[in-house]
Design an enzyme around this catalytic site. Sequence first.
Site, PDB file in Angstrom:
ATOM      1  N   HIS A  55       0.855  -1.189   0.000  1.00 57.82           N
ATOM      2  CA  HIS A  55       0.000   0.000   0.000  1.00 57.82           C
ATOM      3  C   HIS A  55       0.889   1.236   0.000  1.00 57.82           C
ATOM      4  O   HIS A  55       2.040   1.190   0.462  1.00 57.82           O
ATOM      5  CB  HIS A  55      -0.883   0.020   1.245  1.00 57.82           C
ATOM      6  N   GLU A  57       0.992   3.897   1.838  1.00 56.99           N
ATOM      7  CA  GLU A  57       1.519   4.330   3.140  1.00 56.99           C
ATOM      8  C   GLU A  57       2.682   3.460   3.585  1.00 56.99           C
ATOM      9  O   GLU A  57       3.702   3.969   4.074  1.00 56.99           O
ATOM     10  CB  GLU A  57       0.420   4.263   4.220  1.00 56.99           C
ATOM     11  N   CYS A  85      -6.302   1.975   5.784  1.00 55.42           N
ATOM     12  CA  CYS A  85      -6.914   0.740   6.277  1.00 55.42           C
ATOM     13  C   CYS A  85      -6.283   0.375   7.622  1.00 55.42           C
ATOM     14  O   CYS A  85      -5.341   1.031   8.078  1.00 55.42           O
ATOM     15  CB  CYS A  85      -6.705  -0.386   5.263  1.00 55.42           C
ATOM     16  N   CYS A  88      -2.456  -0.214   7.438  1.00 51.73           N
ATOM     17  CA  CYS A  88      -1.653   0.989   7.256  1.00 51.73           C
ATOM     18  C   CYS A  88      -1.646   1.879   8.490  1.00 51.73           C
ATOM     19  O   CYS A  88      -0.596   2.386   8.876  1.00 51.73           O
ATOM     20  CB  CYS A  88      -2.137   1.754   6.033  1.00 51.73           C
TER      21      CYS A  88
END
Length: 158
Positions: A55, A57, A85, A88
């Site tokens: 992801h 992040e 999410c 993250c």
Amino acid sequence: MENHWHEEFMRLALQEARLAFEEGEVPVGAVVVVEGQIVGKGHNQREALQDPTAHAEVLALRETCRKLNSWRLPDATVYVTLEPCSMCVGALILARVQHLVYGVSDPKAGAVGSLYNLAQDPRLNHRIEVTSGILEATCSEMLKTFFKTLRLARSWKG
């Protein structure tokens, strides 16, 4: 930090999201700022890397930690186009990030207020200051365009 600076750094996160879009990834981008300087950046690369943790992040945090030679980021502000999410925001908490700024909420997976509020959970040993809604319309439109394009492409394939 002033809203003006939040918008400037969010525009840079949006540039990362555009890279993801162009690569066929869900268009989420992130930048990590320490003392007014971008130290790390990333965009979703789950498909390219075949990695569920790739992801924006997480990739931005990894780059930042490498550059600063530390997993602790107590002076960092993370800008991300979509509400993080649980994975993250968990990584942000573990890194002791000071401030999270995000563009648009994620009602399906958001863990900073939409489904959960892990960033402010008093049961955890670290809480993150959160600012939301920065360039929200722009962040939202990019995601909507991506998923509309994806649906159209799938309908053509039958």
